[in-house]
Design an enzyme around this catalytic site. Structure first.
Site, PDB file in Angstrom:
ATOM      1  N   CYS A   1       0.816  -1.222   0.000  1.00 20.78           N
ATOM      2  CA  CYS A   1       0.000   0.000   0.000  1.00 20.78           C
ATOM      3  C   CYS A   1       0.848   1.269   0.000  1.00 20.78           C
ATOM      4  O   CYS A   1       0.320   2.370  -0.144  1.00 20.78           O
ATOM      5  CB  CYS A   1      -0.960  -0.020   1.169  1.00 20.78           C
ATOM      6  SG  CYS A   1      -2.090  -1.420   1.081  1.00 20.78           S
TER       7      CYS A   1
ATOM      8  N   HIS B   1      -2.904   7.088   2.954  1.00 18.13           N
ATOM      9  CA  HIS B   1      -3.394   5.866   2.302  1.00 18.13           C
ATOM     10  C   HIS B   1      -4.810   5.602   2.821  1.00 18.13           C
ATOM     11  O   HIS B   1      -5.056   5.624   4.036  1.00 18.13           O
ATOM     12  CB  HIS B   1      -2.449   4.710   2.644  1.00 18.13           C
ATOM     13  CG  HIS B   1      -3.005   3.380   2.297  1.00 18.13           C
ATOM     14  ND1 HIS B   1      -3.577   3.106   1.071  1.00 18.13           N
ATOM     15  CD2 HIS B   1      -3.098   2.236   3.031  1.00 18.13           C
ATOM     16  CE1 HIS B   1      -3.988   1.852   1.069  1.00 18.13           C
ATOM     17  NE2 HIS B   1      -3.715   1.307   2.247  1.00 18.13           N
TER      18      HIS B   1
ATOM     19  N   ASN C   1     -10.045  -0.100   0.576  1.00 17.35           N
ATOM     20  CA  ASN C   1      -8.585  -0.011   0.460  1.00 17.35           C
ATOM     21  C   ASN C   1      -8.163  -0.566  -0.909  1.00 17.35           C
ATOM     22  O   ASN C   1      -8.243  -1.764  -1.139  1.00 17.35           O
ATOM     23  CB  ASN C   1      -7.967  -0.823   1.604  1.00 17.35           C
ATOM     24  CG  ASN C   1      -6.453  -0.788   1.625  1.00 17.35           C
ATOM     25  OD1 ASN C   1      -5.822  -0.404   0.645  1.00 17.35           O
ATOM     26  ND2 ASN C   1      -5.881  -1.205   2.735  1.00 17.35           N
TER      27      ASN C   1
HETATM   28  N1  COA Z   1     -18.166  -8.219  10.349  1.00 17.68           N
HETATM   29  C1  COA Z   1     -18.559  -8.536  11.594  1.00 17.68           C
HETATM   30  N2  COA Z   1     -17.712  -8.930  12.569  1.00 17.68           N
HETATM   31  C2  COA Z   1     -16.411  -8.995  12.233  1.00 17.68           C
HETATM   32  C3  COA Z   1     -15.923  -8.683  10.950  1.00 17.68           C
HETATM   33  C4  COA Z   1     -16.880  -8.299   9.999  1.00 17.68           C
HETATM   34  N3  COA Z   1     -16.535  -7.987   8.723  1.00 17.68           N
HETATM   35  N4  COA Z   1     -14.583  -8.848  10.935  1.00 17.68           N
HETATM   36  C5  COA Z   1     -14.221  -9.239  12.171  1.00 17.68           C
HETATM   37  N5  COA Z   1     -15.328  -9.333  12.957  1.00 17.68           N
HETATM   38  C6  COA Z   1     -15.422  -9.738  14.348  1.00 17.68           C
HETATM   39  C7  COA Z   1     -14.236 -10.563  14.788  1.00 17.68           C
HETATM   40  O1  COA Z   1     -14.458 -11.921  14.413  1.00 17.68           O
HETATM   41  C8  COA Z   1     -14.275 -10.373  16.279  1.00 17.68           C
HETATM   42  O2  COA Z   1     -15.265 -11.211  16.815  1.00 17.68           O
HETATM   43  P1  COA Z   1     -14.996 -11.971  18.210  1.00 17.68           P
HETATM   44  O3  COA Z   1     -14.763 -10.877  19.202  1.00 17.68           O
HETATM   45  O4  COA Z   1     -16.246 -12.738  18.366  1.00 17.68           O
HETATM   46  O5  COA Z   1     -13.775 -12.792  17.942  1.00 17.68           O
HETATM   47  C9  COA Z   1     -14.787  -8.937  16.433  1.00 17.68           C
HETATM   48  O6  COA Z   1     -15.384  -8.582  15.173  1.00 17.68           O
HETATM   49  C10 COA Z   1     -13.702  -7.935  16.752  1.00 17.68           C
HETATM   50  O7  COA Z   1     -12.633  -8.204  15.905  1.00 17.68           O
HETATM   51  P2  COA Z   1     -11.380  -7.288  15.947  1.00 17.68           P
HETATM   52  O8  COA Z   1     -10.399  -7.778  14.940  1.00 17.68           O
HETATM   53  O9  COA Z   1     -10.930  -7.094  17.343  1.00 17.68           O
HETATM   54  O10 COA Z   1     -12.017  -5.918  15.440  1.00 17.68           O
HETATM   55  P3  COA Z   1     -11.337  -4.514  15.398  1.00 17.68           P
HETATM   56  O11 COA Z   1     -12.152  -3.568  16.195  1.00 17.68           O
HETATM   57  O12 COA Z   1      -9.860  -4.580  15.625  1.00 17.68           O
HETATM   58  O13 COA Z   1     -11.547  -4.134  13.863  1.00 17.68           O
HETATM   59  C11 COA Z   1     -10.388  -4.079  11.769  1.00 17.68           C
HETATM   60  C12 COA Z   1     -11.033  -4.954  12.832  1.00 17.68           C
HETATM   61  C13 COA Z   1      -9.830  -5.010  10.705  1.00 17.68           C
HETATM   62  C14 COA Z   1     -11.455  -3.189  11.145  1.00 17.68           C
HETATM   63  C15 COA Z   1      -9.261  -3.211  12.425  1.00 17.68           C
HETATM   64  O14 COA Z   1      -8.413  -4.016  13.174  1.00 17.68           O
HETATM   65  C16 COA Z   1      -8.472  -2.483  11.384  1.00 17.68           C
HETATM   66  O15 COA Z   1      -8.972  -1.566  10.762  1.00 17.68           O
HETATM   67  N6  COA Z   1      -7.198  -2.832  11.192  1.00 17.68           N
HETATM   68  C17 COA Z   1      -6.364  -2.250  10.135  1.00 17.68           C
HETATM   69  C18 COA Z   1      -6.548  -3.073   8.895  1.00 17.68           C
HETATM   70  C19 COA Z   1      -6.014  -2.411   7.672  1.00 17.68           C
HETATM   71  O16 COA Z   1      -6.270  -1.248   7.421  1.00 17.68           O
HETATM   72  N7  COA Z   1      -5.259  -3.174   6.863  1.00 17.68           N
HETATM   73  C20 COA Z   1      -4.667  -2.725   5.659  1.00 17.68           C
HETATM   74  C21 COA Z   1      -3.594  -1.756   5.927  1.00 17.68           C
HETATM   75  S1  COA Z   1      -2.764  -1.304   4.481  1.00 17.68           S
END
Ligand code: COA
Length: 331
Positions: free
Chosen positions: A135, A257, A287
């Site tokens: 990215c 980004h 993204n």
């Molecule tokens: N819909 C519903 N629930 C979802 C889900 C979705 N699409 N994706 C994950 N969950 C669930 C998980 O399974 C977890 O459930 P559990 O508590 O029963 O295990 C719960 O939501 C929380 O998951 P978690 O990973 O802790 O959520 P979060 O608040 O950290 O948010 C992201 C997840 C991915 C949105 C966040 O971590 C993020 O934005 N990270 C950066 C990712 C990114 O930008 N990557 C590319 C960079 S270039």
């Protein structure tokens, strides 16, 4: 600081808009979860990458008799590049270098850059190659283009960011599939001693944060990537301030980004900057990896945000882990 200037910008996106409600038909998720965690409302997915359940649906407004528009990584890159050349009023023979940033090419070889060279009839004999910095790819490609333009006698370059990353996504993994979309953006860049440019690059190898094995699907530790992003971006902005002698107050727009609105908001609050200072279009595209910054710049130009004297900081971050920052001036 050396001098280059973006003289034209272009973007290309797949026709098919996939909403959060569409995503909730293929994985256990909801519009509410996706919007509140990421700010994303919809994304574009290349026709060939659509999951089975979303295939065979008509694109509203698409002429059914028209021949299918190609939506591969290469085709999107070529379309964005063609539009950037048109926007710049630059003819193919003027191009002396092509760099494409991608991590999801359709071919291991030839590179996307060489394919674009062939498709657009760019001069034979010029250097053309891809860079993979995930990215941060467009920031890397611009910085490499600048270095080459200063070192070699190259007056005009085409720099592309293109990813059809949904070909590498597991559409049963709700933790990743809702976050990404496909697209391409391109810039025509000219040497211009009167226009300052700075590029800052960095990396710290960490495969466990985000990886895509050859022949496999994306694996991501979302929390780890989130923590990395909100730590590295303020650091890059500070380095850009030092390198350019411009404070954040002198900068008209900060283009991060477009991964996640929560990441942007976290950084904006930490730096106590106004909302208007951060351009955002991730709500429409998710993204798009290397395409995210050049697509954002293209839309900023379309919206009249890149006038004479406009100063911009861009920051890329992502898999690698890799990051980078750009200082751009517009005329
Ligand atoms: N819909 C519903 N629930 C979802 C889900 C979705 N699409 N994706 C994950 N969950 C669930 C998980 O399974 C977890 O459930 P559990 O508590 O029963 O295990 C719960 O939501 C929380 O998951 P978690 O990973 O802790 O959520 P979060 O608040 O950290 O948010 C992201 C997840 C991915 C949105 C966040 O971590 C993020 O934005 N990270 C950066 C990712 C990114 O930008 N990557 C590319 C960079 S270039």
């Amino acid at each position: 600081m050396s001098g280059i200037r973006i003289t034209g910008l272009g973007k290309a996106l797949p026709d098919r808009i996939v909403t959060n409600d569409d995503m909730s038909r293929i994985v256990d998720t909801s519009d509410e979860w996706i919007r509140t965690r990421t700010g994303i409302r919809e994304r574009r997915i290349a026709r060939g990458n659509l999951p089975e359940a979303l295939k065979n649906e008509q694109v509203p407004g698409a002429a059914q008799s028209a021949p299918e528009r190609a939506e591969t990584c290469t085709a999107l890159a070529a379309e964005a590049a063609r539009r950037a050349l048109q926007d710049a009023g630059t003819k193919p023979p003027e191009i002396g270098l092509v760099i494409a940033a991608t991590m999801s090419p359709d071919f291991f070889s030839p590179s996307v850059a060489c394919s674009v060279q062939e498709l657009l009839g760019l001069p034979s004999g010029i250097p053309a190659f891809d860079v993979n910095a995930a990215c941060s790819g467009f920031v890397y490609a611009m910085t490499v283009a600048n270095a080459m333009m200063q070192q070699m006698s190259i007056g005009c370059a085409l720099v592309i960011g293109a990813d059809a990353v949904t070909s590498l996504i597991d559409f049963t993994d709700r933790g990743t599939c809702v976050l990404f979309g496909d697209g391409a953006g391109a810039a025509v860049v000219r040497k211009d001693e009167g226009c300052s440019f700075a590029g800052i690059l960095g990396a710290e190898g960490k495969r466990s944060a985000l990886s895509i094995p050859v022949g496999g699907h994306m694996l991501m530790d979302g929390r780890d990537v989130f923590r990395f992003a909100v730590t590295v971006v303020p650091r890059v902005l500070e380095e850009l301030e030092k390198e350019t002698g411009r404070s954040l107050g002198d900068i008209d727009q900060i283009v991060l980004h477009q991964a996640n609105d929560r990441i942007i908001e976290h950084i904006r609050r930490k730096l106590a900057l106004p909302e208007e200072k951060f351009f955002r279009n991730l709500q429409h595209y998710g993204n798009t990896c290397a395409a995210s910054i050049p697509v954002a710049l293209t839309e900023m130009k379309e919206q009249g945000l890149l006038g004479p004297g406009t100063r911009i900081f861009c920051v890329g971050f992502g898999a690698g882990l890799a990051w980078g920052g750009l200082y751009l001036e517009f005329q």
